[in-house]
Design an enzyme around this catalytic site. Structure first.
Site, PDB file in Angstrom:
ATOM      1  CD  GLU A 274     -12.290   4.163  12.276  1.00  0.00           C
ATOM      2  OE1 GLU A 274     -13.124   4.656  11.497  1.00  0.00           O
ATOM      3  OE2 GLU A 274     -12.531   3.161  12.983  1.00  0.00           O
TER       4      GLU A 274
ATOM      5  CG  HIS B 164      -6.344  -2.841 -18.094  1.00  0.00           C
ATOM      6  ND1 HIS B 164      -5.850  -2.881 -19.378  1.00  0.00           N
ATOM      7  CD2 HIS B 164      -6.116  -4.069 -17.564  1.00  0.00           C
ATOM      8  CE1 HIS B 164      -5.359  -4.087 -19.626  1.00  0.00           C
ATOM      9  NE2 HIS B 164      -5.510  -4.818 -18.545  1.00  0.00           N
TER      10      HIS B 164
ATOM     11  CE  LYS C 164     -19.253   6.507  15.238  1.00  0.00           C
ATOM     12  NZ  LYS C 164     -18.939   5.377  16.166  1.00  0.00           N
TER      13      LYS C 164
END
Length: 417
Positions: free
Chosen positions: A269, A298, A412
């Site tokens: 961000e 793995h 937003k």
């Protein structure tokens, strides 16, 4: 009089498999000027004893009538707290429990109501702006459940801007307990403010020690500039920023995986921007990838070793637990088990961290290492402040604003619409 933190030395160790140049003095100067102008409020948190005392006193007060806390928050209002709770979760068994609710998920909310006793549960809502949609959705879903309990609205705590926003206004109208988020402290830099420290203190985590470690790193930066721990980390990270678009952050301790997730938000961000400080169009950013060592050996290391050469790695380690139980003998006829006799699981984990780092280096990947000589609040405070300072320095060196998030704000607005 000299500040007492100036006499303490940072205990984190940072080293790399590659050479890098120091952060330029001009970038250090910009950082210092931004701090003087009040833009980097997170730097002053270790010395704000008044805010810390207010935070600790409220945590003790709430512990007096509840033993569970549900925290409503998202992003910077939850990731830092999750990192703190995870780092010390083995020490929380006999202490008040904190549950982080950071997704507007009806099933999760219903489960909380089913399992928890509202008469013994407090509800903390954390949003600096006071209007974060997801946070308020979760809070409103739980509001009646707490307000109708024996504690009533005494069990609701708001952590938000000290003056602005609907949540601040509502808290004042209803007489709720509150704590401020300092206006100069951005959400993703707020882990060492009441956002992280209030619920952490409720859970029994030593907030003073966290701030002491952070203060040592801040003092080291003010004193040593480019030669400080935080600036060394910034220089090492910056060296690979443009050449390698993926930064894998690889803690070899499960209790630090949520710290890697916190770093992912901080790095992404802050540094993913399409305009520089002059407003000119650019494309910059480096994708952080939180990994779990040894588990992701793995699942992901095959890609790192033989896939595209577009990654740099940071391996975060803690020492083995000296008190851990040794693995038993008696399996001498089974080579895959006999060599483990007399070791501890931690020793295996530490050996794998070193081996993975060497293997990645041999494959040509630039690898940096952050070594913690133990895992406690003081040393974690050092790590958090080091990464915050390093992130801002990296942004300034790239000539971008590491404090804003215009892309997030646009999302937003669409959500609100």
């Amino acid at each position: 009089m000299e500040h007492p933190l100036n006499n303490l030395k940072a205990e984190l160790v940072f080293r790399t498999s590659y050479e890098y140049s120091p952060v330029p003095d001009s970038v250090i100067d910009i950082f210092n000027n931004w701090e003087k102008d009040g833009l980097l409020g997170f730097m002053g948190l270790p010395e704000d004893s008044g805010l810390l005392d207010e935070t600790l006193q409220l945590a003790e007060k709430v512990k007096g009538f509840t033993d569970r806390m549900v925290v409503c928050g998202i992003g910077g209002s939850s990731l830092g707290l999750r990192a703190l709770l995870s780092a010390f979760r083995s020490e929380l068994d006999e202490k008040p429990e904190v549950i982080v609710a950071d997704s507007p998920d009806s099933a999760m909310i219903a489960e909380l109501k089913k399992v928890l006793d509202p008469d013994r549960t407090s509800l903390t809502v954390i949003t600096k702006s006071g209007g974060t949609a997801e946070t308020l959705s979760i809070f409103l879903s739980l509001y009646d459940w707490v307000a109708d309990s024996s504690n009533g609205e005494k069990g609701i705590i708001a952590v938000t801007d000290p003056q602005k926003g609907d949540l601040r206004r509502l808290a004042g109208d209803r007489g709720w307990l509150t704590l401020p988020v300092p206006p100069s402290v951005g959400g993703r830099f707020s882990i060492l403010s009441p956002v992280g420290l209030f619920p952490a203190a409720f859970a029994g985590i030593d907030a003073r020690a966290l701030l002491e470690g952070a203060g040592v790193v801040a003092a080291d930066f003010h004193r040593n500039g480019p030669a400080s721990l935080a600036a060394e980390i910034a220089a090492g990270f910056l060296c690979n920023f443009s050449r390698y678009p993926v930064h894998t952050f690889f803690p070899y301790n499960d209790r630090l995986f949520d710290t890697a997730l916190w770093f992912s938000q901080l790095w992404a961000e802050s540094l993913g921007k399409k305009r520089n400080l002059s407003g000119e169009a650019i494309v910059t950013g480096q994708t952080p990838l939180a990994c779990r060592g040894p588990a992701d050996q793995h699942s992901l290391v095959q890609l790192f070793m033989e896939g595209p050469a577009d990654k740099t790695a940071t391996i975060l380690t803690t020492p083995p637990d000296c008190g851990a139980t040794l693995l038993p003998g008696g399996f001498e006829d089974y080579p895959s088990m006999s060599y483990l006799s007399g070791l501890t699981p931690d020793e295996l984990r530490s050996a794998e961290a070193e081996a993975t780092g060497r293997a990645l280096e041999e494959s040509g990947m630039p690898v940096s290492y952050i070594e913690m000589n133990r895992l406690d609040e003081r040393i974690l405070g050092e790590l958090l402040m080091s990464l915050e300072i390093a992130t801002v320095l990296t942004g300034l060196a790239l000539n971008i604003n590491p404090l804003d998030q215009p892309g997030v704000e646009e999302g937003k607005l669409f959500t609100y619409a």
